[in-house]
Design a protein around this motif. Sequence first.
Motif, PDB file in Angstrom:
ATOM      1  N   GLY A   4      53.321  49.169  51.225  1.00  0.00           N
ATOM      2  CA  GLY A   4      52.804  48.683  52.499  1.00  0.00           C
ATOM      3  C   GLY A   4      52.920  47.171  52.558  1.00  0.00           C
ATOM      4  O   GLY A   4      54.009  46.616  52.432  1.00  0.00           O
ATOM      5  N   ASP A   5      51.773  46.482  52.718  1.00  0.00           N
ATOM      6  CA  ASP A   5      51.785  45.028  52.682  1.00  0.00           C
ATOM      7  C   ASP A   5      52.131  44.552  51.274  1.00  0.00           C
ATOM      8  O   ASP A   5      51.783  45.195  50.273  1.00  0.00           O
ATOM      9  CB  ASP A   5      50.416  44.470  53.081  1.00  0.00           C
ATOM     10  CG  ASP A   5      50.071  44.748  54.539  1.00  0.00           C
ATOM     11  OD1 ASP A   5      51.004  44.871  55.361  1.00  0.00           O
ATOM     12  OD2 ASP A   5      48.870  44.837  54.852  1.00  0.00           O
ATOM     13  N   THR A   6      52.797  43.399  51.201  1.00  0.00           N
ATOM     14  CA  THR A   6      53.309  42.885  49.938  1.00  0.00           C
ATOM     15  C   THR A   6      52.933  41.422  49.780  1.00  0.00           C
ATOM     16  O   THR A   6      53.144  40.629  50.713  1.00  0.00           O
ATOM     17  CB  THR A   6      54.847  43.004  49.883  1.00  0.00           C
ATOM     18  OG1 THR A   6      55.221  44.374  50.054  1.00  0.00           O
ATOM     19  CG2 THR A   6      55.403  42.472  48.583  1.00  0.00           C
ATOM     20  N   VAL A   7      52.393  41.063  48.616  1.00  0.00           N
ATOM     21  CA  VAL A   7      52.149  39.660  48.273  1.00  0.00           C
ATOM     22  C   VAL A   7      52.874  39.363  46.971  1.00  0.00           C
ATOM     23  O   VAL A   7      52.616  40.010  45.952  1.00  0.00           O
ATOM     24  CB  VAL A   7      50.647  39.347  48.125  1.00  0.00           C
ATOM     25  CG1 VAL A   7      50.444  37.891  47.710  1.00  0.00           C
ATOM     26  CG2 VAL A   7      49.905  39.623  49.432  1.00  0.00           C
ATOM     27  N   ALA A   8      53.786  38.416  47.001  1.00  0.00           N
ATOM     28  CA  ALA A   8      54.564  38.024  45.823  1.00  0.00           C
ATOM     29  C   ALA A   8      54.224  36.586  45.458  1.00  0.00           C
ATOM     30  O   ALA A   8      54.395  35.683  46.278  1.00  0.00           O
ATOM     31  CB  ALA A   8      56.058  38.163  46.100  1.00  0.00           C
ATOM     32  N   LEU A   9      53.742  36.379  44.241  1.00  0.00           N
ATOM     33  CA  LEU A   9      53.356  35.052  43.767  1.00  0.00           C
ATOM     34  C   LEU A   9      54.440  34.522  42.830  1.00  0.00           C
ATOM     35  O   LEU A   9      54.741  35.138  41.806  1.00  0.00           O
ATOM     36  CB  LEU A   9      52.020  35.123  43.024  1.00  0.00           C
ATOM     37  CG  LEU A   9      50.850  35.761  43.786  1.00  0.00           C
ATOM     38  CD1 LEU A   9      49.602  35.798  42.911  1.00  0.00           C
ATOM     39  CD2 LEU A   9      50.576  35.022  45.080  1.00  0.00           C
ATOM     40  N   ASP A  10      55.043  33.403  43.200  1.00  0.00           N
ATOM     41  CA  ASP A  10      56.052  32.730  42.377  1.00  0.00           C
ATOM     42  C   ASP A  10      57.093  33.722  41.840  1.00  0.00           C
ATOM     43  O   ASP A  10      57.306  33.826  40.627  1.00  0.00           O
ATOM     44  CB  ASP A  10      55.375  31.968  41.237  1.00  0.00           C
ATOM     45  CG  ASP A  10      54.462  30.862  41.753  1.00  0.00           C
ATOM     46  OD1 ASP A  10      54.914  29.708  41.784  1.00  0.00           O
ATOM     47  OD2 ASP A  10      53.316  31.155  42.131  1.00  0.00           O
ATOM     48  N   GLY A  45      50.408  59.538  44.291  1.00  0.00           N
ATOM     49  CA  GLY A  45      50.059  59.757  45.688  1.00  0.00           C
ATOM     50  C   GLY A  45      49.659  58.483  46.411  1.00  0.00           C
ATOM     51  O   GLY A  45      48.754  58.495  47.258  1.00  0.00           O
ATOM     52  N   LEU A  46      50.353  57.382  46.102  1.00  0.00           N
ATOM     53  CA  LEU A  46      49.995  56.065  46.654  1.00  0.00           C
ATOM     54  C   LEU A  46      50.980  55.602  47.722  1.00  0.00           C
ATOM     55  O   LEU A  46      51.179  54.394  47.904  1.00  0.00           O
ATOM     56  CB  LEU A  46      49.923  55.036  45.523  1.00  0.00           C
ATOM     57  CG  LEU A  46      48.794  55.212  44.513  1.00  0.00           C
ATOM     58  CD1 LEU A  46      48.979  54.261  43.339  1.00  0.00           C
ATOM     59  CD2 LEU A  46      47.435  54.954  45.189  1.00  0.00           C
ATOM     60  N   ASP A  47      51.573  56.521  48.434  1.00  0.00           N
ATOM     61  CA  ASP A  47      52.517  56.143  49.488  1.00  0.00           C
ATOM     62  C   ASP A  47      51.854  55.152  50.441  1.00  0.00           C
ATOM     63  O   ASP A  47      50.720  55.364  50.886  1.00  0.00           O
ATOM     64  CB  ASP A  47      52.972  57.369  50.272  1.00  0.00           C
ATOM     65  CG  ASP A  47      53.800  58.328  49.431  1.00  0.00           C
ATOM     66  OD1 ASP A  47      54.267  57.908  48.354  1.00  0.00           O
ATOM     67  OD2 ASP A  47      53.966  59.495  49.836  1.00  0.00           O
ATOM     68  N   GLY A  48      52.557  54.067  50.766  1.00  0.00           N
ATOM     69  CA  GLY A  48      52.033  53.062  51.674  1.00  0.00           C
ATOM     70  C   GLY A  48      51.072  52.081  51.044  1.00  0.00           C
ATOM     71  O   GLY A  48      50.458  51.277  51.755  1.00  0.00           O
ATOM     72  N   VAL A  49      50.931  52.104  49.711  1.00  0.00           N
ATOM     73  CA  VAL A  49      49.979  51.230  49.043  1.00  0.00           C
ATOM     74  C   VAL A  49      50.389  49.763  49.188  1.00  0.00           C
ATOM     75  O   VAL A  49      51.567  49.409  49.136  1.00  0.00           O
ATOM     76  CB  VAL A  49      49.854  51.601  47.542  1.00  0.00           C
ATOM     77  CG1 VAL A  49      51.129  51.302  46.773  1.00  0.00           C
ATOM     78  CG2 VAL A  49      48.660  50.901  46.900  1.00  0.00           C
ATOM     79  N   SER A  50      49.406  48.889  49.375  1.00  0.00           N
ATOM     80  CA  SER A  50      49.657  47.453  49.336  1.00  0.00           C
ATOM     81  C   SER A  50      49.917  47.035  47.902  1.00  0.00           C
ATOM     82  O   SER A  50      49.325  47.572  46.964  1.00  0.00           O
ATOM     83  CB  SER A  50      48.459  46.683  49.900  1.00  0.00           C
ATOM     84  OG  SER A  50      48.309  46.911  51.281  1.00  0.00           O
ATOM     85  N   THR A  51      50.804  46.063  47.735  1.00  0.00           N
ATOM     86  CA  THR A  51      51.176  45.620  46.402  1.00  0.00           C
ATOM     87  C   THR A  51      51.068  44.108  46.286  1.00  0.00           C
ATOM     88  O   THR A  51      51.276  43.373  47.264  1.00  0.00           O
ATOM     89  CB  THR A  51      52.616  46.034  46.049  1.00  0.00           C
ATOM     90  OG1 THR A  51      53.525  45.402  46.966  1.00  0.00           O
ATOM     91  CG2 THR A  51      52.795  47.546  46.108  1.00  0.00           C
ATOM     92  N   ALA A  52      50.757  43.651  45.066  1.00  0.00           N
ATOM     93  CA  ALA A  52      50.805  42.228  44.752  1.00  0.00           C
ATOM     94  C   ALA A  52      51.432  42.080  43.379  1.00  0.00           C
ATOM     95  O   ALA A  52      51.156  42.856  42.466  1.00  0.00           O
ATOM     96  CB  ALA A  52      49.410  41.606  44.771  1.00  0.00           C
ATOM     97  N   GLY A  53      52.296  41.102  43.221  1.00  0.00           N
ATOM     98  CA  GLY A  53      52.953  40.869  41.946  1.00  0.00           C
ATOM     99  C   GLY A  53      53.125  39.392  41.706  1.00  0.00           C
ATOM    100  O   GLY A  53      53.140  38.586  42.645  1.00  0.00           O
ATOM    101  N   GLN A  54      53.264  39.022  40.421  1.00  0.00           N
ATOM    102  CA  GLN A  54      53.455  37.622  40.051  1.00  0.00           C
ATOM    103  C   GLN A  54      54.663  37.492  39.141  1.00  0.00           C
ATOM    104  O   GLN A  54      54.892  38.339  38.278  1.00  0.00           O
ATOM    105  CB  GLN A  54      52.192  37.085  39.349  1.00  0.00           C
ATOM    106  CG  GLN A  54      52.236  35.610  38.992  1.00  0.00           C
ATOM    107  CD  GLN A  54      52.623  35.360  37.553  1.00  0.00           C
ATOM    108  OE1 GLN A  54      52.455  36.226  36.700  1.00  0.00           O
ATOM    109  NE2 GLN A  54      53.151  34.176  37.277  1.00  0.00           N
ATOM    110  N   SER A  55      55.486  36.466  39.373  1.00  0.00           N
ATOM    111  CA  SER A  55      56.667  36.172  38.573  1.00  0.00           C
ATOM    112  C   SER A  55      57.638  37.365  38.614  1.00  0.00           C
ATOM    113  O   SER A  55      58.073  37.752  39.703  1.00  0.00           O
ATOM    114  CB  SER A  55      56.242  35.819  37.144  1.00  0.00           C
ATOM    115  OG  SER A  55      57.330  35.291  36.411  1.00  0.00           O
ATOM    116  N   MET A  56      57.956  37.971  37.483  1.00  0.00           N
ATOM    117  CA  MET A  56      58.808  39.157  37.501  1.00  0.00           C
ATOM    118  C   MET A  56      58.185  40.256  38.341  1.00  0.00           C
ATOM    119  O   MET A  56      58.888  40.989  39.058  1.00  0.00           O
ATOM    120  CB  MET A  56      59.063  39.647  36.081  1.00  0.00           C
ATOM    121  CG  MET A  56      59.983  40.853  35.988  1.00  0.00           C
ATOM    122  SD  MET A  56      60.370  41.322  34.279  1.00  0.00           S
ATOM    123  CE  MET A  56      58.761  41.985  33.756  1.00  0.00           C
TER     124      MET A  56
END
Length: 263
Positions: free
Chosen positions: A104-110, A78-89
């Motif tokens: 929702g908002d997205t942060v991608a590291l390297d 039930g996390l529709d619209g959740v902000s995400t952050a990920g690194q590498s893969m």
Amino acid sequence: MAGAVLNHIRRGSGSPLLLVHGLGAGWNSWSPILDELAEHREVIAVDLPGFGETPPLSGDISIATLTDSVENFIRDQGLDGVSTAGQSMGGRIVLELARRGVGGDTVALDPGGFWSDREVAVFGATLRPSIALVRALRRGLPALLDSAVGRTLLLAQFSARPWALSRETVLPDVRGLADSPSTGAAMDALTKGPKQEGAPAGTVPGRVTIGWGRRDLVTVPGQAARATALFPDAKLHWFERCGHFPQWDAPREATRLILDNTK
């Protein structure tokens, strides 16, 4: 494809933030910054299939199917619209989610997936021997990583300042490279599968921020230009004196970037 239920942890309170790791330790890859993130958000950190405590997928292992597993987790939790952050893969996976219109908002590291043919060949040719080495040294890793010289010899590909890191910071990821049953298959997905597709302007569901280490020797800094060309809505942030793991080399800056660019 048979799905896998993703092992995960939840910490903190507030608006939810989903963390997606790269090759290595599973959710423990975020340990250097997880507690600080959890002071401000409800942090949900997953183990991708075949990493941490999540069993491997029974079918095809690709960036698409790994992303499917996270998309299904978001729906099922039930996390529709959740902000995400990920690194590498994981950075590639959260960008793929954004491209699909998920989250929702997205942060991608390297993030991976933005290399040229030559760069991906170098990536495979250099990282595969590193994985074989940590597997061969598996029993001696804690002692080796106790030493600044050992950390420098083993982690120069991944960190701009490996001698300055603690064993506790790096051991989960290094051990995860050696132990995770899907490391090899995920490497094949990264090196032999398609490159990352982009998202035309105005099609992503929230803000997109891409962070890149100036001294990244895994996904080299020149790839940032391709990433921002394919994701024209993205904002690019440079981590100075930082390698492939901002949560290792620049933990406070990585935490601030994630918190400031997600809601």
